[in-house]
Design a protein around this motif. Structure first.
Motif, PDB file in Angstrom:
ATOM      1  N   THR A  11       0.824  -1.210   0.000  1.00 55.11           N
ATOM      2  CA  THR A  11       0.000   0.000   0.000  1.00 55.11           C
ATOM      3  C   THR A  11       0.855   1.256   0.000  1.00 55.11           C
ATOM      4  OG1 THR A  11      -1.502  -1.293   1.391  1.00 55.11           O
ATOM      5  CG2 THR A  11      -2.029   1.027   1.087  1.00 55.11           C
ATOM      6  N   GLY A  12       2.016   1.156   0.578  1.00 58.56           N
ATOM      7  CA  GLY A  12       2.886   2.324   0.672  1.00 58.56           C
ATOM      8  C   GLY A  12       4.249   1.946   1.200  1.00 58.56           C
ATOM      9  N   VAL A  13       4.927   2.925   1.790  1.00 56.52           N
ATOM     10  CA  VAL A  13       6.243   2.696   2.374  1.00 56.52           C
ATOM     11  C   VAL A  13       6.183   3.000   3.868  1.00 56.52           C
ATOM     12  CG1 VAL A  13       7.415   3.275   0.227  1.00 56.52           C
ATOM     13  CG2 VAL A  13       7.070   5.062   1.952  1.00 56.52           C
ATOM     14  N   LYS A  14       7.112   2.401   4.592  1.00 58.56           N
ATOM     15  CA  LYS A  14       7.276   2.719   6.006  1.00 58.56           C
ATOM     16  C   LYS A  14       8.605   3.437   6.175  1.00 58.56           C
ATOM     17  CE  LYS A  14       8.264  -0.446   9.127  1.00 58.56           C
ATOM     18  NZ  LYS A  14       8.151  -1.543  10.111  1.00 58.56           N
ATOM     19  N   ILE A  15       8.542   4.669   6.684  1.00 53.49           N
ATOM     20  CA  ILE A  15       9.737   5.460   6.961  1.00 53.49           C
ATOM     21  C   ILE A  15      10.098   5.239   8.424  1.00 53.49           C
ATOM     22  CG2 ILE A  15      10.741   7.769   6.977  1.00 53.49           C
ATOM     23  CD1 ILE A  15       8.537   8.571   4.955  1.00 53.49           C
ATOM     24  N   SER A  16      11.304   4.748   8.676  1.00 57.00           N
ATOM     25  CA  SER A  16      11.708   4.391  10.042  1.00 57.00           C
ATOM     26  C   SER A  16      13.042   5.034  10.397  1.00 57.00           C
ATOM     27  CB  SER A  16      11.855   2.867  10.179  1.00 57.00           C
ATOM     28  OG  SER A  16      10.689   2.196   9.806  1.00 57.00           O
ATOM     29  N   GLY A  17      13.209   5.296  11.680  1.00 59.12           N
ATOM     30  CA  GLY A  17      14.471   5.815  12.183  1.00 59.12           C
ATOM     31  C   GLY A  17      14.339   6.178  13.645  1.00 59.12           C
ATOM     32  N   ASP A  18      15.453   6.553  14.255  1.00 55.35           N
ATOM     33  CA  ASP A  18      15.351   7.042  15.625  1.00 55.35           C
ATOM     34  C   ASP A  18      14.904   8.502  15.597  1.00 55.35           C
ATOM     35  OD1 ASP A  18      17.602   8.647  15.129  1.00 55.35           O
ATOM     36  OD2 ASP A  18      18.986   7.281  16.121  1.00 55.35           O
ATOM     37  N   TYR A  19      14.765   9.097  16.752  1.00 50.91           N
ATOM     38  CA  TYR A  19      14.276  10.478  16.815  1.00 50.91           C
ATOM     39  C   TYR A  19      15.141  11.414  15.982  1.00 50.91           C
ATOM     40  CZ  TYR A  19      13.485  15.187  18.554  1.00 50.91           C
ATOM     41  OH  TYR A  19      13.250  16.534  18.620  1.00 50.91           O
ATOM     42  N   PHE A  20      16.453  11.261  16.080  1.00 50.78           N
ATOM     43  CA  PHE A  20      17.365  12.189  15.412  1.00 50.78           C
ATOM     44  C   PHE A  20      17.337  12.007  13.894  1.00 50.78           C
ATOM     45  CE2 PHE A  20      18.946  11.542  19.724  1.00 50.78           C
ATOM     46  CZ  PHE A  20      18.949  12.851  20.174  1.00 50.78           C
ATOM     47  N   ASP A  21      17.139  10.765  13.433  1.00 48.30           N
ATOM     48  CA  ASP A  21      16.999  10.533  11.987  1.00 48.30           C
ATOM     49  C   ASP A  21      15.797  11.285  11.434  1.00 48.30           C
ATOM     50  OD1 ASP A  21      19.140   8.692  11.913  1.00 48.30           O
ATOM     51  OD2 ASP A  21      17.819   7.041  12.496  1.00 48.30           O
ATOM     52  N   LEU A  22      14.652  11.113  12.079  1.00 45.26           N
ATOM     53  CA  LEU A  22      13.413  11.709  11.576  1.00 45.26           C
ATOM     54  C   LEU A  22      13.394  13.219  11.766  1.00 45.26           C
ATOM     55  CD1 LEU A  22      10.795   9.047  12.750  1.00 45.26           C
ATOM     56  CD2 LEU A  22      12.023   9.195  10.580  1.00 45.26           C
ATOM     57  N   ASP A  23      13.871  13.672  12.914  1.00 49.31           N
ATOM     58  CA  ASP A  23      13.908  15.117  13.152  1.00 49.31           C
ATOM     59  C   ASP A  23      14.893  15.789  12.197  1.00 49.31           C
ATOM     60  OD1 ASP A  23      13.149  17.467  14.901  1.00 49.31           O
ATOM     61  OD2 ASP A  23      15.328  17.469  15.193  1.00 49.31           O
ATOM     62  N   GLY A  24      16.031  15.156  11.954  1.00 49.16           N
ATOM     63  CA  GLY A  24      17.008  15.719  11.033  1.00 49.16           C
ATOM     64  C   GLY A  24      16.470  15.797   9.615  1.00 49.16           C
ATOM     65  N   LEU A  25      15.726  14.777   9.202  1.00 51.30           N
ATOM     66  CA  LEU A  25      15.101  14.799   7.885  1.00 51.30           C
ATOM     67  C   LEU A  25      14.110  15.951   7.789  1.00 51.30           C
ATOM     68  CD1 LEU A  25      14.396  13.678   5.106  1.00 51.30           C
ATOM     69  CD2 LEU A  25      12.896  12.007   6.239  1.00 51.30           C
ATOM     70  N   ASN A  26      13.301  16.116   8.815  1.00 44.85           N
ATOM     71  CA  ASN A  26      12.329  17.209   8.809  1.00 44.85           C
ATOM     72  C   ASN A  26      13.004  18.570   8.745  1.00 44.85           C
ATOM     73  OD1 ASN A  26       9.582  16.812   8.571  1.00 44.85           O
ATOM     74  ND2 ASN A  26       9.308  16.191  10.686  1.00 44.85           N
ATOM     75  N   GLN A  27      14.073  18.751   9.499  1.00 51.54           N
ATOM     76  CA  GLN A  27      14.784  20.024   9.464  1.00 51.54           C
ATOM     77  C   GLN A  27      15.315  20.317   8.064  1.00 51.54           C
ATOM     78  OE1 GLN A  27      14.777  22.258  11.903  1.00 51.54           O
ATOM     79  NE2 GLN A  27      13.552  20.826  13.112  1.00 51.54           N
ATOM     80  N   SER A  28      15.784  19.284   7.380  1.00 50.01           N
ATOM     81  CA  SER A  28      16.285  19.465   6.018  1.00 50.01           C
ATOM     82  C   SER A  28      15.154  19.805   5.056  1.00 50.01           C
ATOM     83  CB  SER A  28      17.024  18.203   5.554  1.00 50.01           C
ATOM     84  OG  SER A  28      18.206  18.002   6.298  1.00 50.01           O
ATOM     85  N   ILE A  29      14.000  19.162   5.235  1.00 49.41           N
ATOM     86  CA  ILE A  29      12.849  19.481   4.390  1.00 49.41           C
ATOM     87  C   ILE A  29      12.482  20.953   4.534  1.00 49.41           C
ATOM     88  CG2 ILE A  29      10.362  19.111   4.090  1.00 49.41           C
ATOM     89  CD1 ILE A  29      10.847  16.150   4.718  1.00 49.41           C
ATOM     90  N   TYR A  30      12.392  21.436   5.784  1.00 51.26           N
ATOM     91  CA  TYR A  30      12.028  22.836   6.023  1.00 51.26           C
ATOM     92  C   TYR A  30      13.023  23.788   5.355  1.00 51.26           C
ATOM     93  CZ  TYR A  30       9.076  20.856   9.728  1.00 51.26           C
ATOM     94  OH  TYR A  30       8.163  20.128  10.438  1.00 51.26           O
ATOM     95  N   GLN A  31      14.310  23.451   5.463  1.00 53.76           N
ATOM     96  CA  GLN A  31      15.342  24.327   4.900  1.00 53.76           C
ATOM     97  C   GLN A  31      15.262  24.376   3.376  1.00 53.76           C
ATOM     98  OE1 GLN A  31      17.705  26.334   6.308  1.00 53.76           O
ATOM     99  NE2 GLN A  31      16.729  25.937   8.276  1.00 53.76           N
ATOM    100  N   VAL A  32      15.021  23.225   2.758  1.00 51.71           N
ATOM    101  CA  VAL A  32      15.073  23.156   1.296  1.00 51.71           C
ATOM    102  C   VAL A  32      13.815  23.726   0.642  1.00 51.71           C
ATOM    103  CG1 VAL A  32      15.092  21.536  -0.656  1.00 51.71           C
ATOM    104  CG2 VAL A  32      16.746  21.275   1.204  1.00 51.71           C
ATOM    105  N   ILE A  33      12.645  23.510   1.234  1.00 52.89           N
ATOM    106  CA  ILE A  33      11.422  24.018   0.592  1.00 52.89           C
ATOM    107  C   ILE A  33      11.213  25.499   0.857  1.00 52.89           C
ATOM    108  CG2 ILE A  33      10.339  21.746   0.686  1.00 52.89           C
ATOM    109  CD1 ILE A  33       8.533  22.767   2.902  1.00 52.89           C
ATOM    110  N   GLY A  34      11.891  26.047   1.846  1.00 56.19           N
ATOM    111  CA  GLY A  34      11.819  27.481   2.090  1.00 56.19           C
ATOM    112  C   GLY A  34      10.528  27.919   2.757  1.00 56.19           C
ATOM    113  N   ALA A  35      10.445  29.198   3.016  1.00 54.19           N
ATOM    114  CA  ALA A  35       9.284  29.779   3.683  1.00 54.19           C
ATOM    115  C   ALA A  35       8.082  29.804   2.743  1.00 54.19           C
ATOM    116  CB  ALA A  35       9.602  31.193   4.162  1.00 54.19           C
TER     117      ALA A  35
END
Length: 238
Positions: A11-35
């Motif tokens: 049906t889809g994918v499962k994204i897995s990681g520890d807190y720092f993996d997922l939080d770090g990914l989110n921080q990068s998303i925010y930086q790259v897509i901009g305001a």
């Protein structure tokens, strides 16, 4: 370590990681897509990426799935260093529908390009490489579900796809709902075609776009502001 795997029922994918993996990914998303409104014509694509980002953030906060994963610490290592420690780490995960995550990967390509063009030293920009790693994990997961021939065709289509500027994001809802309604065996067979539909903007997409534009014009709304008249099931069998 961030990982992306296919769900049991395709049906889809499962994204897995520890807190720092997922939080770090989110921080990068925010930086790259901009305001908001930085890339106005990409507002719909940005909104869609933020939807996935929200799910990742909820997962990192323990709001989705929690797993215990072996961390490689063996008994002989504990004895060698004379300490007691668990042999499993806590990982968080969340499921994302295949059409949704494929569009996210494609749309992020555009934001990576725009961010790179504006960055002073893009070759040293950690966030760019973090996002590209995320995209590669998505496509590598796809590779494990389809033939090599289909995979190469999709890679080429994703590489040559026109920008997701003013993309009719409601089409992803349409594909999501279609995909959920398929039998498990049909999902596996249809996945390459779904990926190509997202990238190539075929006749189905163009017809769908005309319907959304017809709904948006009388109210002078942006196309991404038109809601789709359909509801997702409360429970999805992943």
């Amino acid at each position: 370590m961030l990982t992306i795997t296919n769900t049991p029922n395709h049906t889809g994918v499962k994204i897995s990681g520890d807190y720092f993996d997922l939080d770090g990914l989110n921080q990068s998303i925010y930086q790259v897509i901009g305001a908001e409104e930085k890339y106005y014509n990409y507002a719909g694509a940005r909104m869609r990426i933020l939807g996935v980002s929200y799910e990742i953030r909820q997962a990192a906060q323990g709001g989705r799935n929690i797993e215990r994963v072996f961390n490689g610490l063996q008994e002989k290592v504990k004895k060698q260093h004379n300490f007691i420690a668990p042999d499993k780490n806590i990982y968080f995960s969340v499921e994302i529908l295949w059409p949704e995550i494929l569009f996210t990967s494609l749309a992020l390509r555009d934001f990576v390009r725009m961010h790179r063009n504006q960055a002073q030293n893009p070759e040293w920009d950690f966030h760019l490489y973090n996002i590209q790693h995320f995209q590669s994990l998505i496509l590598d997961c796809l590779r494990g579900r389809i033939s090599d021939k289909d995979y190469q065709t999709i890679l080429q289509a994703f590489s040559e796809a026109s920008p997701t500027e003013e993309y009719v994001i409601q089409y992803i809802d349409f594909l999501n709902l279609q995909y959920i309604g398929m039998a498990v065996s049909q999902r596996e067979k249809t996945l390459p075609a779904v990926a190509l539909k997202i990238a190539l903007k075929d006749q189905d997409y163009l017809s769908f776009r005309q319907q959304v534009l017809a709904a948006a014009n009388p109210f002078k709304k942006a196309i991404h502001e038109i809601p789709i008249q359909a509801d997702y099931p409360k429970n999805i069998t992943w």
